[in-house]
Design a protein around this motif. Sequence first.
Motif, PDB file in Angstrom:
ATOM      1  N   SER A 319       0.844  -1.199   0.000  1.00 41.16           N
ATOM      2  CA  SER A 319       0.000   0.000   0.000  1.00 41.16           C
ATOM      3  C   SER A 319       0.877   1.247   0.000  1.00 41.16           C
ATOM      4  N   ASN A 320       0.505   2.212  -0.829  1.00 40.00           N
ATOM      5  CA  ASN A 320       1.228   3.475  -0.912  1.00 40.00           C
ATOM      6  C   ASN A 320       0.461   4.532  -0.135  1.00 40.00           C
ATOM      7  N   LYS A 321       1.051   4.991   0.952  1.00 42.46           N
ATOM      8  CA  LYS A 321       0.393   5.969   1.814  1.00 42.46           C
ATOM      9  C   LYS A 321       0.869   7.376   1.469  1.00 42.46           C
ATOM     10  N   PRO A 322       0.013   8.394   1.603  1.00 40.13           N
ATOM     11  CA  PRO A 322       0.440   9.769   1.351  1.00 40.13           C
ATOM     12  C   PRO A 322       1.370  10.267   2.452  1.00 40.13           C
ATOM     13  N   GLU A 323       1.983  11.385   2.214  1.00 36.76           N
ATOM     14  CA  GLU A 323       2.882  11.977   3.198  1.00 36.76           C
ATOM     15  C   GLU A 323       2.104  12.409   4.442  1.00 36.76           C
ATOM     16  N   PRO A 324       2.695  12.310   5.624  1.00 41.25           N
ATOM     17  CA  PRO A 324       1.994  12.671   6.857  1.00 41.25           C
ATOM     18  C   PRO A 324       1.697  14.166   6.918  1.00 41.25           C
ATOM     19  N   LEU A 325       0.614  14.486   7.616  1.00 48.47           N
ATOM     20  CA  LEU A 325       0.190  15.887   7.733  1.00 48.47           C
ATOM     21  C   LEU A 325       0.171  16.359   9.181  1.00 48.47           C
ATOM     22  N   HIS A 326       0.773  15.577  10.087  1.00 44.92           N
ATOM     23  CA  HIS A 326       0.678  15.888  11.504  1.00 44.92           C
ATOM     24  C   HIS A 326       2.061  16.179  12.082  1.00 44.92           C
ATOM     25  N   CYS A 327       2.068  17.014  13.105  1.00 48.26           N
ATOM     26  CA  CYS A 327       3.313  17.346  13.796  1.00 48.26           C
ATOM     27  C   CYS A 327       3.510  16.393  14.971  1.00 48.26           C
ATOM     28  N   ASP A 328       4.742  15.937  15.135  1.00 51.82           N
ATOM     29  CA  ASP A 328       5.049  15.032  16.232  1.00 51.82           C
ATOM     30  C   ASP A 328       4.999  15.772  17.561  1.00 51.82           C
ATOM     31  N   HIS A 329       4.646  15.038  18.608  1.00 49.89           N
ATOM     32  CA  HIS A 329       4.608  15.579  19.956  1.00 49.89           C
ATOM     33  C   HIS A 329       6.019  15.550  20.539  1.00 49.89           C
ATOM     34  N   GLN A 330       6.391  16.601  21.246  1.00 48.04           N
ATOM     35  CA  GLN A 330       7.754  16.716  21.768  1.00 48.04           C
ATOM     36  C   GLN A 330       8.100  15.560  22.710  1.00 48.04           C
ATOM     37  N   LYS A 331       7.171  15.207  23.608  1.00 41.59           N
ATOM     38  CA  LYS A 331       7.426  14.107  24.531  1.00 41.59           C
ATOM     39  C   LYS A 331       7.516  12.781  23.776  1.00 41.59           C
ATOM     40  N   GLY A 332       6.706  12.648  22.713  1.00 39.44           N
ATOM     41  CA  GLY A 332       6.750  11.423  21.923  1.00 39.44           C
ATOM     42  C   GLY A 332       8.073  11.254  21.210  1.00 39.44           C
ATOM     43  N   THR A 333       8.577  12.346  20.613  1.00 43.02           N
ATOM     44  CA  THR A 333       9.863  12.246  19.905  1.00 43.02           C
ATOM     45  C   THR A 333      11.011  12.010  20.879  1.00 43.02           C
ATOM     46  N   ALA A 334      10.936  12.593  22.071  1.00 40.41           N
ATOM     47  CA  ALA A 334      11.987  12.358  23.069  1.00 40.41           C
ATOM     48  C   ALA A 334      12.011  10.896  23.494  1.00 40.41           C
ATOM     49  N   LEU A 335      10.832  10.323  23.702  1.00 42.30           N
ATOM     50  CA  LEU A 335      10.766   8.909  24.070  1.00 42.30           C
ATOM     51  C   LEU A 335      11.263   8.029  22.928  1.00 42.30           C
ATOM     52  N   ARG A 336      10.915   8.405  21.698  1.00 37.16           N
ATOM     53  CA  ARG A 336      11.378   7.634  20.545  1.00 37.16           C
ATOM     54  C   ARG A 336      12.897   7.670  20.441  1.00 37.16           C
ATOM     55  N   ASP A 337      13.510   8.828  20.695  1.00 41.91           N
ATOM     56  CA  ASP A 337      14.969   8.927  20.641  1.00 41.91           C
ATOM     57  C   ASP A 337      15.636   8.027  21.682  1.00 41.91           C
ATOM     58  N   VAL A 338      15.036   7.955  22.873  1.00 35.87           N
ATOM     59  CA  VAL A 338      15.594   7.100  23.917  1.00 35.87           C
ATOM     60  C   VAL A 338      15.511   5.632  23.508  1.00 35.87           C
ATOM     61  N   ILE A 339      14.362   5.218  22.984  1.00 34.56           N
ATOM     62  CA  ILE A 339      14.198   3.828  22.554  1.00 34.56           C
ATOM     63  C   ILE A 339      15.141   3.498  21.408  1.00 34.56           C
ATOM     64  N   ALA A 340      15.289   4.442  20.460  1.00 38.18           N
ATOM     65  CA  ALA A 340      16.174   4.213  19.319  1.00 38.18           C
ATOM     66  C   ALA A 340      17.615   4.053  19.772  1.00 38.18           C
ATOM     67  N   ALA A 341      18.038   4.884  20.723  1.00 35.68           N
ATOM     68  CA  ALA A 341      19.407   4.781  21.222  1.00 35.68           C
ATOM     69  C   ALA A 341      19.635   3.448  21.927  1.00 35.68           C
ATOM     70  N   GLN A 342      18.661   3.013  22.739  1.00 30.66           N
ATOM     71  CA  GLN A 342      18.782   1.729  23.426  1.00 30.66           C
ATOM     72  C   GLN A 342      18.778   0.570  22.430  1.00 30.66           C
ATOM     73  N   LEU A 343      17.912   0.661  21.437  1.00 30.43           N
ATOM     74  CA  LEU A 343      17.812  -0.401  20.446  1.00 30.43           C
ATOM     75  C   LEU A 343      19.087  -0.498  19.631  1.00 30.43           C
ATOM     76  N   PHE A 344      19.629   0.659  19.243  1.00 31.04           N
ATOM     77  CA  PHE A 344      20.857   0.666  18.448  1.00 31.04           C
ATOM     78  C   PHE A 344      22.027   0.138  19.267  1.00 31.04           C
ATOM     79  N   ALA A 345      22.068   0.487  20.554  1.00 25.08           N
ATOM     80  CA  ALA A 345      23.157   0.010  21.407  1.00 25.08           C
ATOM     81  C   ALA A 345      23.097  -1.503  21.556  1.00 25.08           C
ATOM     82  N   SER A 346      21.862  -2.040  21.725  1.00 24.24           N
ATOM     83  CA  SER A 346      21.732  -3.489  21.877  1.00 24.24           C
ATOM     84  C   SER A 346      22.080  -4.211  20.589  1.00 24.24           C
ATOM     85  N   SER A 347      21.717  -3.637  19.439  1.00 22.62           N
ATOM     86  CA  SER A 347      22.048  -4.267  18.155  1.00 22.62           C
ATOM     87  C   SER A 347      23.543  -4.233  17.905  1.00 22.62           C
TER      88      SER A 347
END
Length: 354
Positions: A319-347
Amino acid sequence: MMACPFLTDPIDIGAQIVRKTIRSKRLFKDRQNPLSFSEEYIHERYHFSSHTIVYLADLLTPTLSNDTLRSCALTVMQTLCIGLHFFACGEFIHTVGDAENLSKSTVCRAIRRVYVALAKILASFVKFPGHSSLQEIKDRFYRIAGLPNVIGALDCTHIPIKAPSGPEAPAYTNQRSFHSINVQMVCDSQCLITNIDAKWPGSVNDFHILRESPLYRQFQQGRFNGCLVADNEYPCLPFMMTPYLNPKPGAESCFNEALYETRACIKTTFTMLRARFGCLKGLRVSPDRACDIIVACAVLHNIAMIRKEAPPCINWMPSNKPEPLHCDHQKGTALRDVIAAQLFASSMSCSQVL
């Protein structure tokens, strides 16, 4: 020929006599028992095994049973199998009636009774975050790609319907220019549907459906200790992880890959639904009835998964989805960065061990 002046073709007459003597006795199936056929025929016709159909009949007997047998009323098994035949094949109602040797009006009433009965037991088979314990749900998602604290995969899918009449008809035209119901679903790692919202026209945005749903309010109130995974149709929120738009090599790319693998179960769920229930490829009913049928199919899907019914043949469709039209939440992006850093470190640590 001269010896048999009164027979037009004595060889033909002889063959008919032989056929009558060796012809096997015809066996007539009991039309009041749709399960009197072979298991292969039953599964091809209804997309369920006879054992599950008997289970469904027992489950729905209080709702489908008739108060009287006057006018040759349909049995519970007949009514249920008419509904299952429609859900499985998605044929015109008169085609289902011809197959079941019943009138169109009788078939229409039977189908309606079945999907209304299934909608009444929705809460018993579709519950969030699932039928297992919260920790078990998180562990199963974590074993997919290492994303922590995930309790569901969220997405929307469009179910085509016939063009409705009236002033609200344009609202059901989606971005791909066909009429549809935009259905929001959440599933667990085993492709069991844990939440469904099937009432919105095709033109409504995915995030708007989530924002207006009870599930969104429950997450905002802190009812659930966990997060959802979704695609870029949704903003990144404290309780919902979405991919990086332009991931950098390393942690962000690693996070996107893990998120893609984790949320693949919701795409699989949509594909299985359409494969098992042919009616969802195009409903020729009013929007209200289409929503009820979609909910009924979700209940049947979970019953099929719980009872380990044979999976349907799946044809993958990207399925081809259109480009997103929403702004990310600051707390959500901060949590995502923490998870990404932990995931990358474990990998990285795993790659160093290898």
